[in-house]
Design a protein around this motif. Sequence first.
Motif, PDB file in Angstrom:
ATOM      1  N   LEU A 192       0.829  -1.215   0.000  1.00 29.41           N
ATOM      2  CA  LEU A 192       0.000   0.000   0.000  1.00 29.41           C
ATOM      3  C   LEU A 192       0.858   1.258   0.000  1.00 29.41           C
ATOM      4  CD1 LEU A 192      -2.876  -1.057   2.407  1.00 29.41           C
ATOM      5  CD2 LEU A 192      -3.051  -0.592  -0.052  1.00 29.41           C
ATOM      6  N   ILE A 193       1.976   1.222   0.722  1.00 28.71           N
ATOM      7  CA  ILE A 193       2.895   2.370   0.715  1.00 28.71           C
ATOM      8  C   ILE A 193       3.447   2.572  -0.691  1.00 28.71           C
ATOM      9  CG2 ILE A 193       5.139   3.191   1.540  1.00 28.71           C
ATOM     10  CD1 ILE A 193       4.407   1.802   4.250  1.00 28.71           C
ATOM     11  N   ASP A 194       3.806   1.465  -1.343  1.00 30.82           N
ATOM     12  CA  ASP A 194       4.298   1.556  -2.715  1.00 30.82           C
ATOM     13  C   ASP A 194       3.231   2.116  -3.654  1.00 30.82           C
ATOM     14  OD1 ASP A 194       6.709   0.513  -1.872  1.00 30.82           O
ATOM     15  OD2 ASP A 194       6.275  -1.530  -2.566  1.00 30.82           O
ATOM     16  N   LEU A 195       1.968   1.710  -3.431  1.00 35.18           N
ATOM     17  CA  LEU A 195       0.883   2.187  -4.292  1.00 35.18           C
ATOM     18  C   LEU A 195       0.616   3.682  -4.112  1.00 35.18           C
ATOM     19  CD1 LEU A 195      -1.745  -0.696  -4.264  1.00 35.18           C
ATOM     20  CD2 LEU A 195      -0.359   0.097  -6.175  1.00 35.18           C
ATOM     21  N   GLU A 196       0.887   4.205  -2.922  1.00 35.52           N
ATOM     22  CA  GLU A 196       0.732   5.650  -2.729  1.00 35.52           C
ATOM     23  C   GLU A 196       1.668   6.413  -3.665  1.00 35.52           C
ATOM     24  OE1 GLU A 196       1.377   6.358   1.444  1.00 35.52           O
ATOM     25  OE2 GLU A 196      -0.772   6.282   1.853  1.00 35.52           O
ATOM     26  N   GLN A 197       2.860   5.853  -3.874  1.00 38.38           N
ATOM     27  CA  GLN A 197       3.837   6.484  -4.754  1.00 38.38           C
ATOM     28  C   GLN A 197       3.490   6.270  -6.227  1.00 38.38           C
ATOM     29  OE1 GLN A 197       6.164   8.345  -3.236  1.00 38.38           O
ATOM     30  NE2 GLN A 197       5.178   7.676  -1.352  1.00 38.38           N
ATOM     31  N   ASN A 198       2.949   5.077  -6.533  1.00 33.44           N
ATOM     32  CA  ASN A 198       2.638   4.724  -7.911  1.00 33.44           C
ATOM     33  C   ASN A 198       1.370   3.875  -7.943  1.00 33.44           C
ATOM     34  OD1 ASN A 198       2.587   4.021 -10.586  1.00 33.44           O
ATOM     35  ND2 ASN A 198       4.472   2.825 -10.543  1.00 33.44           N
ATOM     36  N   ASP A 239     -10.446   1.557  -9.292  1.00 27.74           N
ATOM     37  CA  ASP A 239      -9.201   2.319  -9.192  1.00 27.74           C
ATOM     38  C   ASP A 239      -8.774   2.440  -7.730  1.00 27.74           C
ATOM     39  OD1 ASP A 239      -9.073   2.822 -11.945  1.00 27.74           O
ATOM     40  OD2 ASP A 239     -10.393   4.566 -11.742  1.00 27.74           O
ATOM     41  N   ILE A 240      -7.473   2.521  -7.527  1.00 26.53           N
ATOM     42  CA  ILE A 240      -6.944   2.776  -6.191  1.00 26.53           C
ATOM     43  C   ILE A 240      -7.190   4.249  -5.883  1.00 26.53           C
ATOM     44  CG2 ILE A 240      -4.822   3.017  -4.835  1.00 26.53           C
ATOM     45  CD1 ILE A 240      -5.471   0.184  -5.048  1.00 26.53           C
ATOM     46  N   GLU A 241      -7.914   4.487  -4.800  1.00 28.63           N
ATOM     47  CA  GLU A 241      -8.163   5.841  -4.321  1.00 28.63           C
ATOM     48  C   GLU A 241      -8.205   5.775  -2.804  1.00 28.63           C
ATOM     49  OE1 GLU A 241     -11.887   6.679  -6.234  1.00 28.63           O
ATOM     50  OE2 GLU A 241     -13.000   5.679  -4.671  1.00 28.63           O
ATOM     51  N   ALA A 242      -8.363   6.924  -2.165  1.00 22.96           N
ATOM     52  CA  ALA A 242      -8.289   6.987  -0.696  1.00 22.96           C
ATOM     53  C   ALA A 242      -9.279   6.046  -0.016  1.00 22.96           C
ATOM     54  CB  ALA A 242      -8.517   8.419  -0.225  1.00 22.96           C
ATOM     55  N   GLY A 243     -10.527   5.999  -0.470  1.00 24.29           N
ATOM     56  CA  GLY A 243     -11.525   5.134   0.150  1.00 24.29           C
ATOM     57  C   GLY A 243     -11.169   3.670   0.032  1.00 24.29           C
ATOM     58  N   ILE A 288      -8.870  -1.237   2.735  1.00 22.21           N
ATOM     59  CA  ILE A 288      -7.847  -2.287   2.770  1.00 22.21           C
ATOM     60  C   ILE A 288      -7.082  -2.214   4.092  1.00 22.21           C
ATOM     61  CG2 ILE A 288      -5.711  -3.137   1.708  1.00 22.21           C
ATOM     62  CD1 ILE A 288      -6.877  -2.152  -1.011  1.00 22.21           C
ATOM     63  N   LEU A 289      -6.736  -1.000   4.522  1.00 20.77           N
ATOM     64  CA  LEU A 289      -6.048  -0.843   5.817  1.00 20.77           C
ATOM     65  C   LEU A 289      -6.933  -1.298   6.978  1.00 20.77           C
ATOM     66  CD1 LEU A 289      -4.194   2.541   5.282  1.00 20.77           C
ATOM     67  CD2 LEU A 289      -3.149   0.283   5.598  1.00 20.77           C
ATOM     68  N   ASN A 290      -8.238  -1.000   6.905  1.00 22.95           N
ATOM     69  CA  ASN A 290      -9.167  -1.479   7.940  1.00 22.95           C
ATOM     70  C   ASN A 290      -9.184  -3.006   7.971  1.00 22.95           C
ATOM     71  OD1 ASN A 290     -11.573   1.158   7.323  1.00 22.95           O
ATOM     72  ND2 ASN A 290      -9.974   1.084   8.874  1.00 22.95           N
ATOM     73  N   ILE A 324     -18.074  -0.443  -2.271  1.00 23.57           N
ATOM     74  CA  ILE A 324     -17.068  -0.003  -3.259  1.00 23.57           C
ATOM     75  C   ILE A 324     -17.241  -0.789  -4.549  1.00 23.57           C
ATOM     76  CG2 ILE A 324     -14.594  -0.053  -3.810  1.00 23.57           C
ATOM     77  CD1 ILE A 324     -14.110   0.654  -0.812  1.00 23.57           C
ATOM     78  N   GLN A 325     -17.436  -2.096  -4.429  1.00 27.52           N
ATOM     79  CA  GLN A 325     -17.594  -2.937  -5.613  1.00 27.52           C
ATOM     80  C   GLN A 325     -18.892  -2.617  -6.357  1.00 27.52           C
ATOM     81  OE1 GLN A 325     -17.092  -6.803  -3.776  1.00 27.52           O
ATOM     82  NE2 GLN A 325     -14.921  -6.825  -4.272  1.00 27.52           N
ATOM     83  N   GLU A 326     -19.973  -2.399  -5.611  1.00 33.56           N
ATOM     84  CA  GLU A 326     -21.250  -2.069  -6.244  1.00 33.56           C
ATOM     85  C   GLU A 326     -21.177  -0.720  -6.952  1.00 33.56           C
ATOM     86  OE1 GLU A 326     -24.050  -2.303  -3.041  1.00 33.56           O
ATOM     87  OE2 GLU A 326     -23.877  -4.488  -2.926  1.00 33.56           O
TER      88      GLU A 326
END
Length: 188
Positions: A50-56, A105-109, A114-116, A154-156
């Motif tokens: 997830l840290i890597d995804l924040e960068q890219n 798409d990867i976004e904040a929500g 995922i972190l939860n 999120i999926q719906e």
Amino acid sequence: PLVRTPRPVDRLGDLLDHAKRAIRQTPKTIVLCAPNVESLEALESIEVGLIDLEQNPDDMESINTIFRSFHTIKGVSGFLGLERINKLSHRSENLLDKIRSGEIDIEAGVTDVILNSVDLLKQMIEGVQIGMDNGTDLDTGINVAPVIARIERIQETAACGTKRLGEILVDQGSVSPQVVEEAVSKQK
């Protein structure tokens, strides 16, 4: 005879029951210590990914690593009959699969949910170890339903975003395809 012949296993359920009995007869440090360590390592991989995804956010290797980590936890928890862990890791894995396929798409929500999931899985996996150490229940009773509901929303939302309003209404059974066709032809 001195050697007892094991009874044949005729169904998958019997095979799993036999494996679980064998596991229970194995020293507990071997039984759950290795899967717990593997699961905790998988959770660490998710956090690093997830840290890597924040960068890219388009880094497919990080997305695949996170997916495989949830898959590992799902498999281990399913084999050991840890239902809440299995259910949450399975839903998280499905979310990652939709991210891999480009449906979401990867976004904040998405990152937050995922972190939860990771936080709850850590608590539950640590609870398994505590239960093993104390000879108590392995299920901590943590309520995973709110996080699973967020994953499903999120999926719906992603699924609805790719459909036109008429398609959504037909899928819900609110209108017939003919009504949609008539409305579209009136708009033209």
